[in-house]
Scaffold this motif. Sequence first.
Motif, short mmCIF file in Angstrom:
data_model
loop_
_atom_site.label_atom_id
_atom_site.label_comp_id
_atom_site.label_asym_id
_atom_site.label_seq_id
_atom_site.Cartn_x
_atom_site.Cartn_y
_atom_site.Cartn_z
N TYR A 183 0.82 -1.21 0.00
CA TYR A 183 0.00 0.00 0.00
C TYR A 183 0.86 1.27 0.00
O TYR A 183 0.33 2.38 -0.10
CB TYR A 183 -0.92 0.04 1.23
N THR A 184 2.17 1.13 0.14
CA THR A 184 3.07 2.28 0.24
C THR A 184 3.34 2.85 -1.15
O THR A 184 3.71 2.10 -2.07
CB THR A 184 4.40 1.86 0.88
N PRO A 185 3.19 4.16 -1.34
CA PRO A 185 3.47 4.77 -2.65
C PRO A 185 4.93 4.60 -3.05
O PRO A 185 5.83 4.66 -2.21
CB PRO A 185 3.16 6.25 -2.44
N SER A 186 5.16 4.38 -4.34
CA SER A 186 6.54 4.30 -4.82
C SER A 186 6.86 5.41 -5.81
O SER A 186 7.99 5.85 -5.89
CB SER A 186 6.83 2.94 -5.46
N LYS A 187 5.87 5.88 -6.57
CA LYS A 187 6.11 6.98 -7.50
C LYS A 187 5.04 8.04 -7.30
O LYS A 187 3.84 7.75 -7.35
CB LYS A 187 6.11 6.49 -8.94
N ILE A 188 5.49 9.29 -7.03
CA ILE A 188 4.59 10.39 -6.73
C ILE A 188 4.88 11.55 -7.67
O ILE A 188 6.04 11.87 -7.93
CB ILE A 188 4.75 10.85 -5.27
N GLU A 196 10.56 9.20 -6.79
CA GLU A 196 10.38 7.77 -6.56
C GLU A 196 10.82 7.48 -5.13
O GLU A 196 11.93 7.84 -4.73
CB GLU A 196 11.22 6.97 -7.56
N LEU A 197 9.93 6.86 -4.37
CA LEU A 197 10.23 6.51 -2.98
C LEU A 197 10.67 5.05 -2.93
O LEU A 197 10.02 4.19 -3.52
CB LEU A 197 8.99 6.71 -2.11
N ILE A 226 -0.49 9.80 -6.77
CA ILE A 226 0.25 8.56 -6.51
C ILE A 226 0.13 7.72 -7.77
O ILE A 226 -0.95 7.23 -8.10
CB ILE A 226 -0.28 7.81 -5.27
N LEU A 227 1.24 7.58 -8.50
CA LEU A 227 1.23 6.92 -9.79
C LEU A 227 1.42 5.41 -9.68
O LEU A 227 0.90 4.65 -10.50
CB LEU A 227 2.31 7.51 -10.69
N SER A 228 2.17 4.96 -8.66
CA SER A 228 2.35 3.52 -8.46
C SER A 228 2.73 3.25 -7.01
O SER A 228 3.17 4.14 -6.30
CB SER A 228 3.42 2.96 -9.41
N ASN A 229 2.55 2.00 -6.61
CA ASN A 229 2.86 1.56 -5.25
C ASN A 229 3.96 0.51 -5.28
O ASN A 229 4.24 -0.09 -6.33
CB ASN A 229 1.62 0.94 -4.58
N HIS A 230 4.54 0.25 -4.12
CA HIS A 230 5.51 -0.83 -3.99
C HIS A 230 4.81 -2.17 -4.24
O HIS A 230 3.62 -2.32 -3.97
CB HIS A 230 6.12 -0.82 -2.58
N LEU A 231 5.55 -3.13 -4.74
CA LEU A 231 5.06 -4.51 -4.97
C LEU A 231 3.80 -4.53 -5.83
O LEU A 231 2.95 -5.40 -5.69
CB LEU A 231 4.79 -5.21 -3.63
N ASN A 232 3.67 -3.54 -6.72
CA ASN A 232 2.51 -3.43 -7.64
C ASN A 232 1.17 -3.38 -6.92
O ASN A 232 0.17 -3.88 -7.43
CB ASN A 232 2.53 -4.56 -8.67
N GLY A 233 1.14 -2.78 -5.74
CA GLY A 233 -0.11 -2.64 -5.01
C GLY A 233 -1.09 -1.73 -5.74
O GLY A 233 -0.69 -0.85 -6.49
N ASP A 286 -4.27 -0.15 -4.17
CA ASP A 286 -4.67 0.96 -3.30
C ASP A 286 -3.46 1.47 -2.54
O ASP A 286 -2.44 0.80 -2.44
CB ASP A 286 -5.77 0.52 -2.33
N THR A 287 -3.59 2.67 -1.98
CA THR A 287 -2.45 3.28 -1.30
C THR A 287 -2.82 3.73 0.10
O THR A 287 -3.99 3.99 0.38
CB THR A 287 -1.90 4.47 -2.13
N HIS A 288 -1.83 3.79 0.98
CA HIS A 288 -1.97 4.33 2.34
C HIS A 288 -1.01 5.51 2.47
O HIS A 288 0.18 5.37 2.20
CB HIS A 288 -1.56 3.31 3.41
N ILE A 289 -1.54 6.64 2.92
CA ILE A 289 -0.71 7.77 3.34
C ILE A 289 -1.21 8.17 4.71
O ILE A 289 -2.41 8.39 4.90
CB ILE A 289 -0.76 8.94 2.35
N ARG A 290 -0.31 8.25 5.68
CA ARG A 290 -0.72 8.47 7.06
C ARG A 290 -0.88 9.95 7.42
O ARG A 290 -1.76 10.29 8.19
CB ARG A 290 0.26 7.77 8.00
N GLN A 291 -0.05 10.82 6.89
CA GLN A 291 -0.16 12.26 7.15
C GLN A 291 0.42 13.02 5.98
O GLN A 291 1.35 12.55 5.32
CB GLN A 291 0.61 12.68 8.42
N ILE A 292 -0.13 14.23 5.75
CA ILE A 292 0.44 15.16 4.77
C ILE A 292 0.44 16.54 5.40
O ILE A 292 -0.57 16.97 5.97
CB ILE A 292 -0.34 15.20 3.45
N LYS A 293 1.55 17.23 5.27
CA LYS A 293 1.66 18.62 5.70
C LYS A 293 2.27 19.42 4.57
O LYS A 293 3.13 18.94 3.84
CB LYS A 293 2.50 18.73 6.97
#
Length: 192
Positions: free
Chosen positions: A94-99, A117-118, A148-155, A157-164
Motif C-alpha cells: 500500500y506504500t506509494p513508490s512513484k509520486i 520515486e520513494l 500517486i502513480l504507483s505503489n511498492h510490490l505493484n499494489g 490501493d495506497t496508504h498515506i498516514r499524514q500530509i503537511k
Amino acid sequence: MATESSESEEEGKIRGGNDKLIIDDDLREMGKNAAWSVSSCKPGNGVTTLRDDNLETYWQSDGLQPHLINIQFQKKVKLQLVVLYVDFKLDESYTPSKISIRAGDGFHNLKEIKSVELVKPTGWVCLSLSGTDPRETFVNTFMLQIAILSNHLNGRDTHIRQIKVYGPRPNPIPHQPFQFTSLEFLTYATLR
C-alpha cells in the motif's frame, strides 16, 4: 529548510525517511487554510485521516491508479515543502513508490513541478517544491495536486498516514527586509 530525506545517487529517488518531523522556524503549515479532497477512499479512511495528526490512522484509496489528493486555496499562496508520513514496514504494497506533484490555478491547468520515486520509505519524507534555479525557492499557486502513480510490490490501493504543506512565514512588518526578535524592538518598529 527542513531536514531532507536521504536521497540516493539517482536524481528523484528518495530512500528512508525521518522518525521525527523537524521543520525550520521560517516555515509555517499552510494546509489548515486549504480545502482538501481525494479521488477515492475506503469508508472510515477518508481525507480527514490525512490531517488528524495521528500516525496510526491513514487515508486509503479505493480504485484504479492514479490516486489523487487535491489541496485548494482561496487565494494564491507560496508553498515550499510537502511532507508525507508513509510506512513501508506497516503498509507494504500500500506504500506509494512513484509520486507526482502538480501545481496550477485549478484542475484545468495543473503542471507537474516534481516527480519522485520513494524506495521503501518509513517516516516523514520531505519533498522540496523549489525548482532547479536557486532563485526559485517556492511555488506560487492556488492548487496543489499530489498524484500517486504507483505503489511498492505493484499494489493497487495506497496508504498515506499524514500530509503537511509548508510555505514561507511572512515578515510581520511589510517592506522591511529584516525581522526584529525582541519585544522592545517590535514595539518601536513602526511610526504611528
